[in-house]
Design an enzyme around this catalytic site. Structure first.
Site, PDB file in Angstrom:
ATOM      1  N   PHE A 111      -1.605 -47.467 -20.464  1.00 56.30           N
ATOM      2  CA  PHE A 111      -1.780 -46.400 -19.472  1.00 56.30           C
ATOM      3  C   PHE A 111      -2.511 -46.879 -18.226  1.00 56.30           C
ATOM      4  O   PHE A 111      -2.428 -46.262 -17.173  1.00 56.30           O
ATOM      5  CB  PHE A 111      -2.486 -45.189 -20.108  1.00 56.30           C
ATOM      6  CG  PHE A 111      -3.966 -45.106 -19.871  1.00 56.30           C
ATOM      7  CD1 PHE A 111      -4.857 -45.779 -20.662  1.00 56.30           C
ATOM      8  CD2 PHE A 111      -4.461 -44.332 -18.823  1.00 56.30           C
ATOM      9  CE1 PHE A 111      -6.230 -45.699 -20.432  1.00 56.30           C
ATOM     10  CE2 PHE A 111      -5.821 -44.243 -18.584  1.00 56.30           C
ATOM     11  CZ  PHE A 111      -6.709 -44.936 -19.393  1.00 56.30           C
ATOM     12  N   LYS A 112      -3.208 -48.011 -18.318  1.00 55.17           N
ATOM     13  CA  LYS A 112      -3.953 -48.504 -17.158  1.00 55.17           C
ATOM     14  C   LYS A 112      -3.046 -48.844 -15.975  1.00 55.17           C
ATOM     15  O   LYS A 112      -3.493 -48.892 -14.838  1.00 55.17           O
ATOM     16  CB  LYS A 112      -4.829 -49.678 -17.561  1.00 55.17           C
ATOM     17  CG  LYS A 112      -5.944 -49.195 -18.486  1.00 55.17           C
ATOM     18  CD  LYS A 112      -6.988 -50.232 -18.785  1.00 55.17           C
ATOM     19  CE  LYS A 112      -8.166 -49.625 -19.528  1.00 55.17           C
ATOM     20  NZ  LYS A 112      -7.796 -49.092 -20.864  1.00 55.17           N
TER      21      LYS A 112
END
Ligand SMILES: *Cc1c(COP(=O)(O)O)cnc(C)c1O
Length: 494
Positions: A111-112
């Site tokens: 998700f980063k």
């Protein structure tokens, strides 16, 4: 033009969002916040009609209002136009009677990417033409380093140097980093653990001699960690966009409440959700899900934050953390912007390793936040249950969230669990959780076995690692990291 940013610990210095993004952290050690957050409420009916890009422009334009609409448009286009393997960018999918918000469709499968595909665009503009060359220095336990490399690769005027603890990241994570392309990137293993790398990076940032030498060459250092406003704001978007998707699916009517469950480490992801709520998203409860490093669970339950406890190594390593830096921003908002109080809590944390919030603040905390924890065994059971019951393969971080959600009583409100990584980043733990023998298998053998067992397909960038050229083989002692950064600057900016 209304969003000025200042430190959580004082109002002495007001900066624009561009300055806040370049500086990363305030001069007094506090985090940049804006008093105006929530003065403008976003139009939910509009949000529900718009696609991800349009919602990103709306949120960024609101919170980073010194960027022109044209600048925001360009940033959104470059960050999300073609780098995610889903047209929805962050699609919502069903899991049983709940929903998963899939945040792992970016180039590094975690998700980063949502934040780190955007931050370099924002920094590039904030830096302006002819500004100093900026070297981003980053210590990583696995996910952040690769996402930063991918985001900053070949950005003009910006370089990135990543240090990872040699032998202590997964096979796949290691290959992702050492095969990184780009003329401005450097990747180096260090002899030590993540904390050693992190402490030395902090020392490098504080090294006045190094700063002077770099400055003489028109260069400076910066960081891309999750306290940067430029990482936080892009994450606000997917809370709104998830809501929009659920309205379009007929699950929600505009205005209906929703619960989000968030696998949490540094508190960045869930804080972005709280920002969305302040901007008008009708969230009833944020459920903070922790692994055995459960300092946040204790904080939410008792109002006391106490970091004096052992650090546990778990199968959800991106959440192995004892000090959740972004929590400081929530303290600021829960205290109605009482900088003095925040400063004194943070000095308690630094001096005693603990602090307690006043009852009135704890009450406000409980009105919006709930919590739960999962042990490694519970995490493995959740992976297995999601697969067997719902035919959805989840990674260990997501499984922590699913376990915690499963412990809660269900009522009529729709529930969304944030899914923060592809299971293929953690093949061997996922395989083992499904009851297969993963011992002695390398990353690719586990990847193949997982694909075969489940009939699912690994993300293309992970499969492609098989034939990717290894560019970075250096492993150095901690004492040589400073010199490595100088060398990296020479290579990137020559
Ligand atoms: C970083 C990370 C988290 C934790 O997010 P925070 O913003 O630090 O709370 C959860 N899952 C994965 C896969 C991550 O990489």
């Amino acid at each position: 033009m209304s969003m000025f940013y200042h430190s959580t610990r004082s109002r002495n210095e007001n900066v624009t969002s561009k300055q806040a993004i370049l500086e990363g952290i305030a001069g007094d050690g506090g985090l940049f916040v804006a008093d105006g957050l929530g003065e403008r409420q976003l139009d939910l009916a509009l949000v529900a009609r718009q696609d991800y890009g349009a919602n990103a422009r709306l949120v960024l334009g609101t919170l980073l209002d010194d960027f022109s609409p044209e600048e925001v448009f360009g940033c959104v286009e470059r960050a999300y136009g073609s780098s995610f393997d889903s047209p929805a960018v962050t699609p919502v999918s069903p899991i049983g009677t709940d929903w998963l918000l899939e945040l792992y469709h970016g180039p590094t499968s975690a998700f980063k990417d949502v934040a780190l595909q955007m931050l370099p665009q924002l920094m590039g503009i904030a830096r302006g033409q002819g500004g100093k060359d900026v070297m981003i220095v980053c210590a990583t336990s696995g996910d952040t380093g690769k996402a930063a490399l991918e985001g900053f690769a070949d950005k003009p005027g910006i370089g990135v140097t990543v240090f990872y603890p040699a032998g202590k990241v997964s096979d796949i994570q290691h290959l992702q980093m050492v095969t990184q392309r780009g003329s401005n990137v450097s990747v180096c293993g260090i002899e030590g653990n993540f904390d050693d790398a992190q402490s030395e990076v902090k020392r490098i940032f504080a090294d006045a001699g190094l700063a002077r030498r770099l400055s003489e060459r028109g260069q400076c250092l910066s960081s891309a960690n999750s306290i940067n406003v430029g990482r936080l704001v892009p994450q606000v978007v997917y809370y709104f966009d998830a809501y929009a998707q659920l309205v379009r699916k007929g699950v929600l009517e505009t205005g209906d409440p929703v619960d989000f469950c968030v696998p949490t480490g540094n508190f960045g992801d869930v804080l972005a959700g709280y920002y969305a709520k302040r901007l008008g998203l009708p969230v009833r409860t944020f459920v903070v899900a922790s692994n055995s490093n459960d300092v946040l669970v204790d904080f939410i339950s008792t109002g006391t934050y106490d970091r004096r406890r052992p650090f546990m190594k778990t199968i959800s390593p991106s959440m192995d953390i004892l000090v959740s830096s972004n929590l400081e921003r929530l303290l600021f908002y829960l205290s109605d912007g009482d900088c003095e109080l925040v400063a004194s809590l943070m000095s308690d944390l630094a001096e005693r390793g603990a602090y307690s919030i006043p009852d009135a603040m704890a009450e406000r905390l409980h009105a919006t936040f709930a919590c739960g924890r999962a042990t490694d065994d519970e995490t493995r059971s959740a992976i297995r249950r999601c697969w067997e019951d719902d035919h959805v393969l989840v990674d260990p971080h997501t499984a922590v969230g699913m376990h915690v959600l499963g412990q809660r009583e269900r009522d009529g409100v729709a529930r969304v669990c944030l899914s923060t990584a592809s299971p293929y980043k953690f093949c061997s733990d996922v395989l083992a959780a499904l009851g297969e023998d993963a011992s002695g298998k390398d990353g690719f053998a586990c990847m193949d076995a997982l694909a075969e067992l489940t009939g699912t397909t690994p993300p293309a960038p992970l499969s492609a690692l098989r034939s990717a050229e290894v560019r970075f083989a250096d492993v150095i002692g901690i004492d040589r990291m400073g010199a490595y950064v100088e060398g990296a600057c020479e290579r990137a900016f020559s």
